[in-house]
Scaffold this active site. Sequence first.
Site, PDB file in Angstrom:
ATOM      1  N   ARG A   1       0.801  -1.233   0.000  1.00  0.00           N
ATOM      2  CA  ARG A   1       0.000   0.000   0.000  1.00  0.00           C
ATOM      3  C   ARG A   1       0.833   1.282   0.000  1.00  0.00           C
ATOM      4  NH1 ARG A   1      -3.097  -3.435   3.444  1.00  0.00           N
ATOM      5  NH2 ARG A   1      -5.037  -4.054   2.413  1.00  0.00           N
TER       6      ARG A   1
ATOM      7  N   LYS B   1       2.713  10.897 -11.932  1.00  0.00           N
ATOM      8  CA  LYS B   1       1.819  10.020 -12.697  1.00  0.00           C
ATOM      9  C   LYS B   1       2.507   8.674 -12.884  1.00  0.00           C
ATOM     10  CE  LYS B   1      -1.158  12.874 -15.617  1.00  0.00           C
ATOM     11  NZ  LYS B   1      -1.503  13.145 -17.038  1.00  0.00           N
TER      12      LYS B   1
ATOM     13  N   GLU C   1       8.109  16.470 -26.103  1.00  0.00           N
ATOM     14  CA  GLU C   1       7.617  16.923 -24.799  1.00  0.00           C
ATOM     15  C   GLU C   1       8.249  18.262 -24.403  1.00  0.00           C
ATOM     16  OE1 GLU C   1       5.150  15.671 -23.329  1.00  0.00           O
ATOM     17  OE2 GLU C   1       5.035  13.514 -23.714  1.00  0.00           O
TER      18      GLU C   1
ATOM     19  N   LYS D   1       6.762  22.185 -15.693  1.00  0.00           N
ATOM     20  CA  LYS D   1       5.929  21.094 -15.187  1.00  0.00           C
ATOM     21  C   LYS D   1       5.745  21.193 -13.681  1.00  0.00           C
ATOM     22  CE  LYS D   1       4.633  16.352 -15.551  1.00  0.00           C
ATOM     23  NZ  LYS D   1       4.762  15.081 -16.282  1.00  0.00           N
TER      24      LYS D   1
ATOM     25  N   GLU E   1      -4.699  16.624 -11.686  1.00  0.00           N
ATOM     26  CA  GLU E   1      -5.229  16.880 -13.022  1.00  0.00           C
ATOM     27  C   GLU E   1      -6.731  17.176 -13.025  1.00  0.00           C
ATOM     28  OE1 GLU E   1      -5.199  14.313 -16.978  1.00  0.00           O
ATOM     29  OE2 GLU E   1      -3.152  14.784 -16.361  1.00  0.00           O
TER      30      GLU E   1
ATOM     31  N   ARG F   1      -3.490  21.063 -15.139  1.00  0.00           N
ATOM     32  CA  ARG F   1      -2.520  20.018 -15.485  1.00  0.00           C
ATOM     33  C   ARG F   1      -2.904  19.267 -16.757  1.00  0.00           C
ATOM     34  NH1 ARG F   1       0.476  15.506 -11.572  1.00  0.00           N
ATOM     35  NH2 ARG F   1       1.671  14.560 -13.255  1.00  0.00           N
TER      36      ARG F   1
ATOM     37  N   ASN G   1      -1.296  17.569 -21.607  1.00  0.00           N
ATOM     38  CA  ASN G   1      -1.625  16.468 -22.513  1.00  0.00           C
ATOM     39  C   ASN G   1      -1.840  16.932 -23.956  1.00  0.00           C
ATOM     40  OD1 ASN G   1      -1.669  14.282 -20.593  1.00  0.00           O
ATOM     41  ND2 ASN G   1      -3.533  15.182 -19.772  1.00  0.00           N
TER      42      ASN G   1
ATOM     43  N   HIS H   1      -1.742  14.441 -26.766  1.00  0.00           N
ATOM     44  CA  HIS H   1      -1.728  13.099 -26.183  1.00  0.00           C
ATOM     45  C   HIS H   1      -2.990  12.284 -26.484  1.00  0.00           C
ATOM     46  CE1 HIS H   1       1.764  14.649 -24.161  1.00  0.00           C
ATOM     47  NE2 HIS H   1       1.944  13.540 -23.478  1.00  0.00           N
TER      48      HIS H   1
ATOM     49  N   HIS I   1      -2.140   8.920 -28.056  1.00  0.00           N
ATOM     50  CA  HIS I   1      -2.440   7.628 -27.437  1.00  0.00           C
ATOM     51  C   HIS I   1      -3.236   6.745 -28.388  1.00  0.00           C
ATOM     52  CE1 HIS I   1      -1.958   9.300 -23.060  1.00  0.00           C
ATOM     53  NE2 HIS I   1      -0.806   9.135 -23.681  1.00  0.00           N
TER      54      HIS I   1
ATOM     55  N   HIS J   1       6.377   7.077 -27.913  1.00  0.00           N
ATOM     56  CA  HIS J   1       5.389   7.986 -27.325  1.00  0.00           C
ATOM     57  C   HIS J   1       5.563   9.417 -27.839  1.00  0.00           C
ATOM     58  CE1 HIS J   1       2.686   9.824 -24.470  1.00  0.00           C
ATOM     59  NE2 HIS J   1       3.672  10.566 -23.989  1.00  0.00           N
TER      60      HIS J   1
END
Length: 356
Positions: A120, A142, A184, A226, A236, A240, A244, A247, A251, A264
Amino acid sequence: MQTLKVELANRSYPIHIGRNLISDASLILPHLKRKHVAIVTNTTVAPLYLAKLTQTLEPAGVKVIPIILPDGEAYKNTETLNTIYDVLLQNRCERSTTLIALGGGVIGDLTGYAAATYLRGVPFIQIPTTLLSQVDSSVGGKTGINHPLGKNMIGAFYQPQLVLADIDTLKTLPAREFSAGMAEVIKYGLIRDAEFFDWLEAHIEQLMALEEAAISEAIYRSCQNKAEVVARDEHENGERALLNLGHTFGHAIENAMGYGVWLHGEAVAAGTMLAADLSQRLGWLAAADVTRMHALLSKASLPLEAPKLGAEKYLDLMQMDKKVADGKIRLVLQQAIGKSVITSDYDAEKLKETLS
């Protein structure tokens, strides 16, 4: 060495950027709860840097457990994640054991998610070895894995204790991977920092020639952008999501072509040009700005045209995106260089025109 901080109250952490940082135990030891670490890396990075990092830690009395995974986006899945858990359990790793991610974005995401979920939650450190991971994926917490139906659909927000961006690791990075990272870097200029975009236009030749001063500055300014965004919107819920840009389209490309076929950053670059095309069709973005975006991405040796999947295929894949709300695809679109907006309020027919 340059240092900046991600400001998250009692979970704040430093980002160190410089040369030969992997060999400096004094940067790592203060962030270990006990002298017991598991270094997660892959078959490409391990021969280059695992021994170097181990030789930094072991003389300081740190017990090191290596976990070497196969390399590639195709392995960012539950099976590989279980490999990490297996080694941690076999070695009876405790909550005070720190995981160290030594590699690119895939290793960072996998290690971070393993750290978030093993017992955990155990501490972890990011030592990114690609440009993309140094400027983006290692910062902000992330973590996650891919699912056959969507990229990064399973994961957690979980912050590292430390990020070490050792620019010497970029010397062994293939040119294609460096270009992918530049997608990026350029993103930060597009979404919120027009002055940085201007700087990138002026220094793109030095960056592509791997000139140390230019690379250090690009990494620092990217991480600075960032860190500021993450400090204001860790989970997000608003700003934030602007990170993306490209993205949602990207994706979809990665998923359709097969994870790892397009890197990517390559998919993000093509996706950024799709976003620019739609923004121009909507009358939000000037043609001159689109031309500048096209030119900079081209000089970074990035693909500018997305694969022709057909509008319906794109739309189907884009529905499997974390930003979808109330069944509507929310997109990051451009209003100018340095100014983006996230919105679902756009002409759906114009989107189909772009995708066609």
